[in-house]
Design a protein around this motif. Sequence first.
Motif, PDB file in Angstrom:
ATOM      1  N   ASP A 118       0.796  -1.225   0.000  1.00 17.91           N
ATOM      2  CA  ASP A 118       0.000   0.000   0.000  1.00 17.91           C
ATOM      3  C   ASP A 118       0.830   1.276   0.000  1.00 17.91           C
ATOM      4  N   ALA A 119       2.141   1.164   0.037  1.00  7.29           N
ATOM      5  CA  ALA A 119       3.001   2.348   0.189  1.00  7.29           C
ATOM      6  C   ALA A 119       2.844   3.352  -0.952  1.00  7.29           C
ATOM      7  N   SER A 120       2.463   2.879  -2.129  1.00  6.26           N
ATOM      8  CA  SER A 120       2.362   3.783  -3.277  1.00  6.26           C
ATOM      9  C   SER A 120       1.268   4.829  -3.100  1.00  6.26           C
ATOM     10  N   SER A 121       0.340   4.609  -2.159  1.00  2.93           N
ATOM     11  CA  SER A 121      -0.728   5.594  -1.942  1.00  2.93           C
ATOM     12  C   SER A 121      -0.263   6.784  -1.111  1.00  2.93           C
ATOM     13  N   LEU A 122       0.882   6.664  -0.452  1.00  5.21           N
ATOM     14  CA  LEU A 122       1.387   7.753   0.376  1.00  5.21           C
ATOM     15  C   LEU A 122       1.876   8.908  -0.487  1.00  5.21           C
ATOM     16  N   GLN A 123       1.563  10.117  -0.071  1.00  5.60           N
ATOM     17  CA  GLN A 123       1.938  11.293  -0.850  1.00  5.60           C
ATOM     18  C   GLN A 123       2.403  12.419   0.070  1.00  5.60           C
ATOM     19  N   GLY A 124       3.252  13.304  -0.464  1.00  7.04           N
ATOM     20  CA  GLY A 124       3.697  14.469   0.291  1.00  7.04           C
ATOM     21  C   GLY A 124       4.350  14.113   1.607  1.00  7.04           C
ATOM     22  N   LYS A 125       3.930  14.824   2.663  1.00  6.47           N
ATOM     23  CA  LYS A 125       4.518  14.614   3.984  1.00  6.47           C
ATOM     24  C   LYS A 125       4.290  13.207   4.509  1.00  6.47           C
ATOM     25  N   ALA A 126       3.247  12.543   4.033  1.00  6.89           N
ATOM     26  CA  ALA A 126       2.984  11.177   4.493  1.00  6.89           C
ATOM     27  C   ALA A 126       4.144  10.252   4.157  1.00  6.89           C
ATOM     28  N   GLN A 127       4.839  10.511   3.059  1.00  3.39           N
ATOM     29  CA  GLN A 127       5.988   9.686   2.699  1.00  3.39           C
ATOM     30  C   GLN A 127       7.110   9.842   3.726  1.00  3.39           C
ATOM     31  N   GLU A 128       7.261  11.051   4.273  1.00  8.80           N
ATOM     32  CA  GLU A 128       8.294  11.262   5.295  1.00  8.80           C
ATOM     33  C   GLU A 128       7.933  10.548   6.600  1.00  8.80           C
ATOM     34  N   TYR A 129       6.645  10.556   6.934  1.00 10.58           N
ATOM     35  CA  TYR A 129       6.220   9.967   8.208  1.00 10.58           C
ATOM     36  C   TYR A 129       6.131   8.442   8.171  1.00 10.58           C
ATOM     37  N   PHE A 130       5.826   7.863   6.995  1.00 12.62           N
ATOM     38  CA  PHE A 130       5.523   6.438   6.952  1.00 12.62           C
ATOM     39  C   PHE A 130       6.459   5.620   6.064  1.00 12.62           C
ATOM     40  N   LEU A 131       7.496   6.253   5.527  1.00 13.62           N
ATOM     41  CA  LEU A 131       8.525   5.535   4.787  1.00 13.62           C
ATOM     42  C   LEU A 131       9.884   5.863   5.394  1.00 13.62           C
ATOM     43  N   SER A 132      10.844   4.999   5.163  1.00 10.41           N
ATOM     44  CA  SER A 132      12.204   5.207   5.638  1.00 10.41           C
ATOM     45  C   SER A 132      13.124   5.314   4.424  1.00 10.41           C
ATOM     46  N   ASN A 133      13.640   6.504   4.198  1.00 11.25           N
ATOM     47  CA  ASN A 133      14.439   6.756   2.993  1.00 11.25           C
ATOM     48  C   ASN A 133      13.670   6.366   1.735  1.00 11.25           C
ATOM     49  N   GLY A 134      12.377   6.663   1.758  1.00  7.91           N
ATOM     50  CA  GLY A 134      11.540   6.415   0.599  1.00  7.91           C
ATOM     51  C   GLY A 134      11.061   4.992   0.440  1.00  7.91           C
ATOM     52  N   LYS A 135      11.369   4.117   1.404  1.00 12.23           N
ATOM     53  CA  LYS A 135      11.006   2.708   1.278  1.00 12.23           C
ATOM     54  C   LYS A 135      10.175   2.245   2.475  1.00 12.23           C
ATOM     55  N   PRO A 136       9.307   1.264   2.263  1.00 13.16           N
ATOM     56  CA  PRO A 136       8.543   0.714   3.387  1.00 13.16           C
ATOM     57  C   PRO A 136       9.475   0.005   4.359  1.00 13.16           C
ATOM     58  N   PRO A 137       9.137   0.006   5.640  1.00 11.85           N
ATOM     59  CA  PRO A 137       9.961  -0.723   6.611  1.00 11.85           C
ATOM     60  C   PRO A 137       9.888  -2.233   6.378  1.00 11.85           C
ATOM     61  N   LEU A 138      10.903  -2.919   6.831  1.00 10.94           N
ATOM     62  CA  LEU A 138      10.949  -4.380   6.744  1.00 10.94           C
ATOM     63  C   LEU A 138      10.485  -4.989   8.067  1.00 10.94           C
ATOM     64  N   VAL A 139      10.264  -6.276   8.058  1.00 10.21           N
ATOM     65  CA  VAL A 139       9.844  -6.977   9.273  1.00 10.21           C
ATOM     66  C   VAL A 139      10.873  -6.730  10.380  1.00 10.21           C
ATOM     67  N   GLY A 140      10.403  -6.293  11.523  1.00  9.39           N
ATOM     68  CA  GLY A 140      11.282  -6.039  12.661  1.00  9.39           C
ATOM     69  C   GLY A 140      11.817  -4.633  12.747  1.00  9.39           C
ATOM     70  N   ASP A 141      11.704  -3.842  11.675  1.00 14.30           N
ATOM     71  CA  ASP A 141      12.111  -2.439  11.748  1.00 14.30           C
ATOM     72  C   ASP A 141      11.219  -1.690  12.733  1.00 14.30           C
ATOM     73  N   MET A 142      11.747  -0.645  13.338  1.00 14.95           N
ATOM     74  CA  MET A 142      10.987   0.132  14.312  1.00 14.95           C
ATOM     75  C   MET A 142      10.210   1.244  13.607  1.00 14.95           C
ATOM     76  N   PHE A 143       8.969   1.408  13.999  1.00 18.11           N
ATOM     77  CA  PHE A 143       8.156   2.520  13.517  1.00 18.11           C
ATOM     78  C   PHE A 143       7.780   3.411  14.692  1.00 18.11           C
ATOM     79  N   LYS A 144       8.033   4.706  14.546  1.00 20.38           N
ATOM     80  CA  LYS A 144       7.694   5.676  15.584  1.00 20.38           C
ATOM     81  C   LYS A 144       6.791   6.759  14.992  1.00 20.38           C
ATOM     82  N   ALA A 145       5.968   7.368  15.856  1.00 18.38           N
ATOM     83  CA  ALA A 145       5.078   8.449  15.430  1.00 18.38           C
ATOM     84  C   ALA A 145       5.006   9.488  16.541  1.00 18.38           C
ATOM     85  N   PRO A 146       6.117  10.233  16.770  1.00 18.99           N
ATOM     86  CA  PRO A 146       6.148  11.183  17.891  1.00 18.99           C
ATOM     87  C   PRO A 146       5.109  12.294  17.763  1.00 18.99           C
ATOM     88  N   GLY A 147       4.785  12.682  16.535  1.00 20.88           N
ATOM     89  CA  GLY A 147       3.754  13.698  16.363  1.00 20.88           C
ATOM     90  C   GLY A 147       2.402  13.215  16.854  1.00 20.88           C
TER      91      GLY A 147
END
Length: 525
Positions: A160-189
């Motif tokens: 589903d990553a292709s649906s992300l646009q603008g700032k959402a790509q910064e918040y939900f991708l890592s260097n432009g790529k989806p996280p892998l299994v076991g990667d950490m996801f944070k949402a401080p905002g």
Amino acid sequence: MRDFHLPGRSSVFATNGMCATSHPLAAKTAIDILERGGNAMDAAIAGGVLLGICEPQMTGIGGDCFALYTLPGSDEVHALNGSGRAPAGLDAAMLREQGEKTVPLQSAHAVTIPTAIDAFCHLSGTVGNIGLDAILQPAIHYAETGVPVASRVAMDWANDASSLQGKAQEYFLSNGKPPLVGDMFKAPGQAEVLRRIAKDGRDAFYTGEVAEDMIAALQAMGGTHTIADFAAAACDATTPVAGTYKDIEVVEHPPNGQGATALLLLNILTEFDLAGMDPLGAQRVHIEAEATKLAYDARNRFLTDPNFTTRLDHMLAPETARNLARLIDPRKAMKAAAPLTEAVHKDTIYITVVDRDGMAVSLIYSIFHGFGSGIASDKFGILLQNRGAGFTLEAGHPNELKGGKRPMHTIIPGMIKRDGKVIMPFGVMGGSYQSCGHARFASNLVDFDMDLQSAIDAPRAFADAGALKVERGFGKDVHAKLSDMGHNLVVPDTPIGGAQAIRIRDDGVLEGASDPRKDGCALGY
């Protein structure tokens, strides 16, 4: 009982409390809340909000919810509609003039005002025990410190990553790529937003800086949303709808959810001897598929905002089901139902909790498509749903887009009663599949006497968009027979939905089950 020689999972049994949901961390959080003195509603909200961090592609604070619940010592089922309305300044004519045939999925016009937070605040204040601050602390903690990405979540994230646009790509991708299994996801905002809600309630989300952040992102994309639209967001207490299937009563949330579709489907299936069929055989799949086409055709014609739904009694009338059942040829597939002009999606999250006092909660919470609209607010990274894509642009249709109106929703919580007693909160995820999933789950229990976990595990099929989607659990002989009947068979890349349920036994023991199609579990204490 399952064959213990084969891979699988067992139901979970406990006496003081139980949670079943799609991520283990949310299940544990719910149990922790129960152990701290919270009730089932406190636990369901705490786990549900945390799922927005554990499974951000499925849900989040920019989404909507529906809930069914009971109070301690009572079998009356209460319903709450936490779904949002279109902004006042938007209507279908505006989009038709722009040449649109449907509401664009990744546009600001698809974003109805997210109302789950208003619902959670209302439920916490009127039904919960321990207050918003305690309920939201786990989600605040994990949004700040991070959650390891689970296996199914990682698969969905990549899809589903292709649906992300603008700032959402910064918040939900890592260097432009989806996280892998076991990667950490944070949402401080989002942690900061939840802190403000914990302190100041729903106004911290729907007025002031947080609301302005969401509105700015939407207006920059051409949205008509205003601060007045957000300030007016409000959940509504509603009256459930229900229908009998053999010796059980299935309780559903009323429109604008599609629960009435599940009841119509069960009424149609009542006209057939499913119990005399092979539960994994072609004949059962065929009858269910044909009944689904007919029930969903009625859904597509009639269901919408409760203030615009006028044919609900007709949908639920037994004679309607009998008349539709006569249209089913037991040997030949009919054409697909008239297609929706609005968009449908494939998944969501569901959580159910029962506490030691017998309070039961059935809660479903979603941002519609994977990552919703793909639009996130600039400052806080609130991902906004695209539930407005559930409207049609067809002039004069009951579900036509209008300002201040709620669209038809696919998400539905469920409960089952027997002899007037609530025996099971349950839910089946999977977008449009959910009505069919409720019917299949009930039939698995009643017609085939499956135990709770087996009823969830059993392979699924779904007549959808001109195809009959069948999971890999069906045999090749079943495929061949269904093809001979005229079905266009498709084996989907991802499994069909997910499910959770808790059985409340007469002896006070709670039995929980959770779908292996997801990462989650049932957990009790």
